[in-house]
Motif scaffolding. Structure first.
Motif, mmCIF file in Angstrom:
data_model
loop_
_atom_site.group_PDB
_atom_site.id
_atom_site.type_symbol
_atom_site.label_atom_id
_atom_site.label_comp_id
_atom_site.label_asym_id
_atom_site.label_seq_id
_atom_site.Cartn_x
_atom_site.Cartn_y
_atom_site.Cartn_z
ATOM 1 N N TYR A 1 22.279 35.132 27.589
ATOM 2 C CA TYR A 1 23.225 34.424 28.454
ATOM 3 C C TYR A 1 24.149 33.532 27.627
ATOM 4 O O TYR A 1 25.361 33.503 27.842
ATOM 5 C CB TYR A 1 22.483 33.602 29.505
ATOM 6 C CG TYR A 1 23.421 32.758 30.340
ATOM 7 C CD1 TYR A 1 24.208 33.338 31.318
ATOM 8 C CD2 TYR A 1 23.539 31.386 30.129
ATOM 9 C CE1 TYR A 1 25.099 32.582 32.080
ATOM 10 C CE2 TYR A 1 24.421 30.626 30.878
ATOM 11 C CZ TYR A 1 25.191 31.219 31.856
ATOM 12 O OH TYR A 1 26.076 30.477 32.594
ATOM 13 N N SER B 1 29.081 26.092 32.465
ATOM 14 C CA SER B 1 28.332 27.325 32.240
ATOM 15 C C SER B 1 26.929 27.037 31.715
ATOM 16 O O SER B 1 25.979 27.741 32.056
ATOM 17 C CB SER B 1 29.074 28.219 31.234
ATOM 18 O OG SER B 1 30.334 28.586 31.731
ATOM 19 N N SER C 1 21.980 23.514 25.617
ATOM 20 C CA SER C 1 21.142 24.189 26.604
ATOM 21 C C SER C 1 19.685 23.730 26.498
ATOM 22 O O SER C 1 19.035 23.463 27.519
ATOM 23 C CB SER C 1 21.243 25.700 26.415
ATOM 24 O OG SER C 1 20.488 26.374 27.382
ATOM 25 N N PHE D 1 13.571 31.623 33.050
ATOM 26 C CA PHE D 1 14.255 32.667 32.304
ATOM 27 C C PHE D 1 13.545 32.820 30.975
ATOM 28 O O PHE D 1 13.193 31.838 30.333
ATOM 29 C CB PHE D 1 15.723 32.309 32.072
ATOM 30 C CG PHE D 1 16.503 32.107 33.342
ATOM 31 C CD1 PHE D 1 16.879 33.190 34.112
ATOM 32 C CD2 PHE D 1 16.844 30.831 33.776
ATOM 33 C CE1 PHE D 1 17.592 33.018 35.282
ATOM 34 C CE2 PHE D 1 17.558 30.650 34.942
ATOM 35 C CZ PHE D 1 17.928 31.744 35.703
ATOM 36 N N ARG E 1 22.334 27.177 34.628
ATOM 37 C CA ARG E 1 21.018 27.816 34.564
ATOM 38 C C ARG E 1 19.854 26.825 34.636
ATOM 39 O O ARG E 1 18.906 27.070 35.374
ATOM 40 C CB ARG E 1 20.928 28.717 33.341
ATOM 41 C CG ARG E 1 21.671 30.029 33.585
ATOM 42 C CD ARG E 1 21.784 30.856 32.345
ATOM 43 N NE ARG E 1 20.534 31.464 31.935
ATOM 44 C CZ ARG E 1 20.135 32.676 32.324
ATOM 45 N NH1 ARG E 1 20.880 33.389 33.118
ATOM 46 N NH2 ARG E 1 19.002 33.161 31.896
ATOM 47 N N GLU F 1 16.365 36.445 27.401
ATOM 48 C CA GLU F 1 17.397 36.426 28.434
ATOM 49 C C GLU F 1 18.271 35.183 28.290
ATOM 50 O O GLU F 1 19.490 35.247 28.458
ATOM 51 C CB GLU F 1 16.768 36.467 29.824
ATOM 52 C CG GLU F 1 17.782 36.540 30.939
ATOM 53 C CD GLU F 1 17.160 36.470 32.325
ATOM 54 O OE1 GLU F 1 17.933 36.393 33.289
ATOM 55 O OE2 GLU F 1 15.923 36.480 32.434
ATOM 56 N N PHE G 1 26.702 35.534 25.925
ATOM 57 C CA PHE G 1 27.696 35.997 26.894
ATOM 58 C C PHE G 1 28.719 34.895 27.189
ATOM 59 O O PHE G 1 29.927 35.130 27.175
ATOM 60 C CB PHE G 1 27.000 36.434 28.178
ATOM 61 C CG PHE G 1 27.935 36.788 29.295
ATOM 62 C CD1 PHE G 1 28.618 38.001 29.301
ATOM 63 C CD2 PHE G 1 28.148 35.905 30.337
ATOM 64 C CE1 PHE G 1 29.492 38.326 30.331
ATOM 65 C CE2 PHE G 1 29.026 36.222 31.377
ATOM 66 C CZ PHE G 1 29.703 37.432 31.366
ATOM 67 N N VAL G 2 28.227 33.685 27.452
ATOM 68 C CA VAL G 2 29.123 32.555 27.744
ATOM 69 C C VAL G 2 30.088 32.333 26.593
ATOM 70 O O VAL G 2 31.303 32.193 26.785
ATOM 71 C CB VAL G 2 28.301 31.275 28.022
ATOM 72 C CG1 VAL G 2 29.190 30.029 27.989
ATOM 73 C CG2 VAL G 2 27.572 31.373 29.353
#
Length: 200
Positions: free
Chosen positions: A181, A158, A91, A173, A162, A177, A184-185
Motif C-alpha cells: 500500500y 493517504s 505510517s 493488514f 489505513r 500488504e 502504491f501511495v
C-alpha cells in the motif's frame, strides 16, 4: 500490597497503555494494578488520578519522531525513495498513535493543553513541516511545482486512512500488504508530481 521493587514508572505506563487499548477508557485502575501486581493505591501515588495515568500512558509525544527526517530532507536522491522512507516512518508512528488517540477522545479528553496555540499543536506542526519538505523538493527539481500544502495533505491523508480504518473495523493488514500500500501511495504521488510530466 507494597509496590514491588524494580517496577518502574515506564513498566506501569506500558501495562496501563495495554489495558486502556484492550478494554477502553472505562477499564478500572484495579484491573491495571492487578496485572502489574501492585496495589490500587500505588497507581494513584505514582500518577495522581486515573485521568493523569491515562494521559501519561496514551498521549502522543509533543514532537513526532519522524519530523527529524522531514526536516533533514529532501536530499539528492530520487523523490520516490525519500517519500517511501517518510511513508514507512510516518505510517509506523500512526499505527501506534491512532488507537491511543481514539481511547483519549472516547474519554472526552483533549489532546493538547488549553493554552497551547493552534499552530503549535503537533498535527499542525507536522503538516507544516511536511509541506515545507514538498516545497524544498520542488525547489530542487525533484517534483513539479504544486501547492506544497496540497501535496502534504494528500500524502498525510493517504497514510492516516489505513490506521484509522484498521482501528475502527478491527481488521488488521499484513506487513506485506501494508508495504504494498505504501509503495502504491508513493508511486501514484510521484507519477502525479513527476517534473517531466505536463501538468495540464
Amino acid at each position: 500490597m507494597a509496590r514491588p521493587r524494580g517496577t518502574s514508572d515506564e513498566e506501569i505506563l506500558e501495562e496501563a497503555r495495554a489495558c486502556f487499548l484492550e478494554h477502553g477508557a472505562g477499564v478500572s485502575t484495579t484491573v491495571i494494578a492487578a496485572r502489574l501486581g501492585v496495589s490500587h493505591a500505588v497507581l494513584f501515588q505514582r500518577f495522581g488520578t486515573k485521568e493523569q495515568l491515562m494521559r501519561a500512558a496514551l498521549l502522543p509525544p509533543s514532537e513526532p519522531p519522524f519530523l527529524a527526517r522531514v526536516r533533514a530532507g529532501p536530499d539528492d536522491r530520487g523523490a520516490r525513495v525519500q517519500l517511501l522512507e517518510l511513508a514507512e516512518e510516518i505510517s509506523a508512528y500512526l499505527e501506534r498513535i491512532v488507537p491511543r488517540i481514539a481511547v483519549l477522545r472516547s474519554a472526552g479528553m483533549h489532546l493538547c493543553a488549553a493554552a497551547e496555540r493552534r499552530e503549535d499543536l503537533p498535527p499542525v506542526r507536522a503538516r507544516r513541516e511536511i509541506a515545507a519538505w514538498f516545497a524544498r523538493a520542488v525547489a530542487r527539481g525533484l517534483l513539479r511545482p504544486v501547492a506544497p500544502e496540497h501535496a502534504a495533505d494528500l500524502f498525510l491523508g493517504s497514510l492516516q486512512f489505513r490506521p484509522f480504518h484498521q482501528h475502527i473495523s478491527g481488521n488488521g493488514f499484513g506487513q506485506a500488504e501494508g508495504r504494498a500500500y505504501l509503495e502504491f501511495v508513493v508511486d501514484v504521488l510521484c507519477r502525479m508530481l513527476d517534473p517531466a510530466e505536463d501538468p495540464r
